[in-house]
Design a protein around this motif. Sequence first.
Motif, PDB file in Angstrom:
ATOM      1  N   TYR A  44      -9.515  19.547 -34.235  1.00 38.08           N
ATOM      2  CA  TYR A  44     -10.056  18.204 -34.443  1.00 38.08           C
ATOM      3  C   TYR A  44     -11.003  18.132 -35.638  1.00 38.08           C
ATOM      4  O   TYR A  44     -11.314  17.046 -36.112  1.00 38.08           O
ATOM      5  CB  TYR A  44     -10.726  17.696 -33.172  1.00 38.08           C
ATOM      6  N   PHE A  47      -7.999  17.236 -38.024  1.00 34.83           N
ATOM      7  CA  PHE A  47      -7.184  16.067 -37.685  1.00 34.83           C
ATOM      8  C   PHE A  47      -7.820  15.331 -36.517  1.00 34.83           C
ATOM      9  O   PHE A  47      -8.106  15.934 -35.477  1.00 34.83           O
ATOM     10  CB  PHE A  47      -5.753  16.507 -37.321  1.00 34.83           C
ATOM     11  N   ASN A  49      -6.623  13.195 -34.439  1.00 34.91           N
ATOM     12  CA  ASN A  49      -5.811  13.106 -33.221  1.00 34.91           C
ATOM     13  C   ASN A  49      -4.401  13.604 -33.521  1.00 34.91           C
ATOM     14  O   ASN A  49      -4.089  13.970 -34.661  1.00 34.91           O
ATOM     15  CB  ASN A  49      -5.785  11.658 -32.694  1.00 34.91           C
ATOM     16  N   HIS A  51      -1.577  11.993 -33.666  1.00 32.85           N
ATOM     17  CA  HIS A  51      -0.825  11.163 -34.605  1.00 32.85           C
ATOM     18  C   HIS A  51      -1.198  11.486 -36.058  1.00 32.85           C
ATOM     19  O   HIS A  51      -0.322  11.569 -36.919  1.00 32.85           O
ATOM     20  CB  HIS A  51      -1.037   9.675 -34.312  1.00 32.85           C
ATOM     21  N   GLU A  52      -2.475  11.673 -36.303  1.00 33.67           N
ATOM     22  CA  GLU A  52      -2.906  12.013 -37.664  1.00 33.67           C
ATOM     23  C   GLU A  52      -2.310  13.353 -38.088  1.00 33.67           C
ATOM     24  O   GLU A  52      -1.904  13.532 -39.237  1.00 33.67           O
ATOM     25  CB  GLU A  52      -4.431  12.057 -37.738  1.00 33.67           C
ATOM     26  N   TYR A  55       1.315  12.671 -38.957  1.00 31.87           N
ATOM     27  CA  TYR A  55       1.435  12.042 -40.278  1.00 31.87           C
ATOM     28  C   TYR A  55       1.323  13.100 -41.380  1.00 31.87           C
ATOM     29  O   TYR A  55       2.072  13.083 -42.355  1.00 31.87           O
ATOM     30  CB  TYR A  55       0.346  10.993 -40.495  1.00 31.87           C
ATOM     31  N   ALA A  56       0.359  14.005 -41.212  1.00 27.42           N
ATOM     32  CA  ALA A  56       0.148  15.045 -42.223  1.00 27.42           C
ATOM     33  C   ALA A  56       1.353  15.985 -42.302  1.00 27.42           C
ATOM     34  O   ALA A  56       1.724  16.438 -43.389  1.00 27.42           O
ATOM     35  CB  ALA A  56      -1.126  15.833 -41.914  1.00 27.42           C
ATOM     36  N   GLY A 118       2.734   3.956 -38.413  1.00 22.53           N
ATOM     37  CA  GLY A 118       2.362   5.026 -39.338  1.00 22.53           C
ATOM     38  C   GLY A 118       3.532   5.950 -39.642  1.00 22.53           C
ATOM     39  O   GLY A 118       3.749   6.336 -40.800  1.00 22.53           O
TER      40      GLY A 118
END
Length: 196
Positions: A44, A47, A49, A51-52, A55-56, A118
Motif C-alpha cells: 500500500y 499502490f 488499492n 484497482h490502482e 491499472y499500473a 479505469g
Amino acid sequence: MRDPEQTRQLILEVSGEEIRKNGFQATSLSTILSHCHISKGALYHHFANKHELGYAVIEEIFTPMFLASWEPAVTQADPIQGLCNFFHDSANDMSCEDVVCGCPLNNLCLEMASVDEGFRLRTLMMQQKLNTLISENLRRISDQLRNDIDFSQVAYFIVSVFNGSTSLSKGTQEKALFQTVMAELCNYIQSLRRSH
C-alpha cells in the motif's frame, strides 16, 4: 534493505503473472504479498488499492509487452511480410499454457473493461497505440498497397481477428483453430498489396 523502486517493479511483475493466470478479480493480494515477501503496508506504500495496482500492471507491464510483441513485425522493410511471419510464428510457437490462458491483455479487457472505467480507458489507450503502430507502418508502404485502404480500419481489423483467435483457442482449447485463422488472416493481409 530492498530498494523501493525494485520492490515496486517486483510487485508489478508478480501481479502481472497472477492476473495473467487467474484474471484480475480472482487475483489475491495475499498471494502477491507472499510471492514478493513483503507486508501489506509495503504494497500500500506503492499502490493505494488493488484497482490502482491493476491499472499500473496494464500501463507498465502489459501494454509495453503487447506493443513490443508487434513492433518488430510492423517496423520491418515489408510490414505485410513481417505481420505474416509474426502470425505464423505465433501460431506455431503457442504453448499449451498459451492455449489455456489466452492473451493476458485480451483476457483483462474482456473481464474488466465493461465493469470499470479505469480499465476501459487504459484498454482503449493501449488499442489506440497499437492501431497507430500498425497503421503508420502500413501507410509507410502505401505505394505498394491498394488505393482503397483505410489504414486505421485495417489495423483494427487485424488486431480484432488476432485477439478473437486467441479467445477462440482459449475457449475451445484447440491450437489448430488459431493456426487456421492466422493463415486466413495472412491471406487477407497479402490481399492489401496492389495486383501487378
